[in-house]
Design an enzyme around this catalytic site. Structure first.
Site, short mmCIF file in Angstrom:
data_model
loop_
_atom_site.label_atom_id
_atom_site.label_comp_id
_atom_site.label_asym_id
_atom_site.label_seq_id
_atom_site.Cartn_x
_atom_site.Cartn_y
_atom_site.Cartn_z
N LYS A 1 0.83 -1.22 0.00
CA LYS A 1 0.00 0.00 0.00
C LYS A 1 0.85 1.26 0.00
O LYS A 1 0.34 2.36 0.01
CB LYS A 1 -0.87 0.04 1.28
CG LYS A 1 -1.98 -0.97 1.32
CD LYS A 1 -3.01 -0.63 2.42
CE LYS A 1 -2.57 -1.12 3.77
NZ LYS A 1 -3.61 -0.92 4.82
N LYS B 1 2.77 2.11 2.58
CA LYS B 1 2.70 2.66 3.93
C LYS B 1 3.82 2.06 4.77
O LYS B 1 3.99 0.84 4.78
CB LYS B 1 1.36 2.25 4.55
CG LYS B 1 0.65 3.34 5.30
CD LYS B 1 -0.71 2.87 5.79
CE LYS B 1 -1.52 4.05 6.29
NZ LYS B 1 -2.83 3.65 6.78
N1 CTP Z 1 -9.93 6.25 11.95
C1 CTP Z 1 -10.92 7.05 12.54
N2 CTP Z 1 -10.58 8.29 13.05
C2 CTP Z 1 -9.30 8.72 12.97
C3 CTP Z 1 -8.29 7.94 12.37
C4 CTP Z 1 -8.65 6.69 11.86
O1 CTP Z 1 -12.09 6.65 12.62
N3 CTP Z 1 -9.02 9.93 13.45
C5 CTP Z 1 -10.29 4.95 11.38
C6 CTP Z 1 -10.04 4.92 9.88
O2 CTP Z 1 -11.12 5.52 9.19
C7 CTP Z 1 -9.94 3.43 9.62
C8 CTP Z 1 -9.33 2.89 10.92
O3 CTP Z 1 -9.46 3.94 11.90
O4 CTP Z 1 -11.23 2.86 9.43
C9 CTP Z 1 -7.88 2.51 10.78
O5 CTP Z 1 -7.23 3.61 10.23
P1 CTP Z 1 -5.66 3.73 10.00
O6 CTP Z 1 -5.42 4.01 8.55
O7 CTP Z 1 -4.95 2.61 10.62
O8 CTP Z 1 -5.38 5.04 10.89
P2 CTP Z 1 -5.07 6.52 10.45
O9 CTP Z 1 -4.84 7.29 11.71
O10 CTP Z 1 -6.11 7.04 9.50
O11 CTP Z 1 -3.67 6.32 9.70
P3 CTP Z 1 -3.03 7.16 8.50
O12 CTP Z 1 -2.82 8.56 9.00
O13 CTP Z 1 -1.72 6.44 8.22
O14 CTP Z 1 -3.98 7.09 7.34
#
Ligand code: CTP
Length: 153
Positions: A45, A47
């Site tokens: 991905k 990441k």
């Molecule tokens: N999520 C959420 N609220 C946030 C951050 C994440 O509800 N503030 C949810 C995302 O929508 C997803 C899940 O948590 O369904 C896992 O998200 P993940 O991608 O692991 O976390 P992120 O903090 O969004 O990471 P990144 O910044 O790398 O995208």
């Protein structure tokens, strides 16, 4: 009847937004399965995580709202998981809105609003901000702190 939900994610630097997601899922389901992306899948991905897979899955497994953890290894495992675990709800944050609608044929797909102001990327950026500080800017910051301390004493 018992309702099962599943959600997918990386969950790097586990934070309040992740916790709130699980809490809210448990408001309408009885059994929550969390699929945590492996390091190999994250690489696919594009990441890069700070916390390795073994630790991320261990943290998620120990959150009280989570009943089962599995590895997320590919984009197309969702249908198998839904069938294998008799899933009623596939739940994702609304950053994924519309992306998994075709799975509505097998279970109910729900997109929950993300929690404002927090994300793994935001945390990573603030950490890298500190890492990039050179010794002279740390020294000037210390000097400013010392001046403030002097003024206060
Ligand atoms: N999520 C959420 N609220 C946030 C951050 C994440 O509800 N503030 C949810 C995302 O929508 C997803 C899940 O948590 O369904 C896992 O998200 P993940 O991608 O692991 O976390 P992120 O903090 O969004 O990471 P990144 O910044 O790398 O995208």
């Amino acid at each position: 009847m018992k309702k099962t939900a599943i959600t997918y994610g990386t969950f790097d630097l586990f934070h309040y937004g992740h916790l709130r997601l699980f809490q809210r899922i448990k408001e309408f389901s009885d059994y929550l399965i969390v699929a945590v992306s492996t390091d190999e899948f994250n690489q696919l991905k594009g990441k890069k995580t700070i916390i390795p897979f073994e630790n991320r899955i261990e943290i998620v497994k120990n959150i009280r709202y989570v009943d089962k953890v599995i590895a997320e290894e590919s984009w197309d495992q969702k249908l198998n998981d839904i069938k294998n675990y008799n899933v009623n709800f596939l739940v994702m944050g609304d950053d994924w809105k519309g992306k998994f609608d075709e799975l509505n044929n097998y279970c109910e797909v729900i997109y929950l609003p993300r929690t404002d102001g927090i994300s793994s990327s935001l945390l990573k950026n603030s950490l890298s901000g500190f890492r990039n500080l050179d010794i002279s800017s740390i020294n000037s910051a210390l000097e400013i702190l010392q001046q403030i301390r002097n003024q206060l004493s």
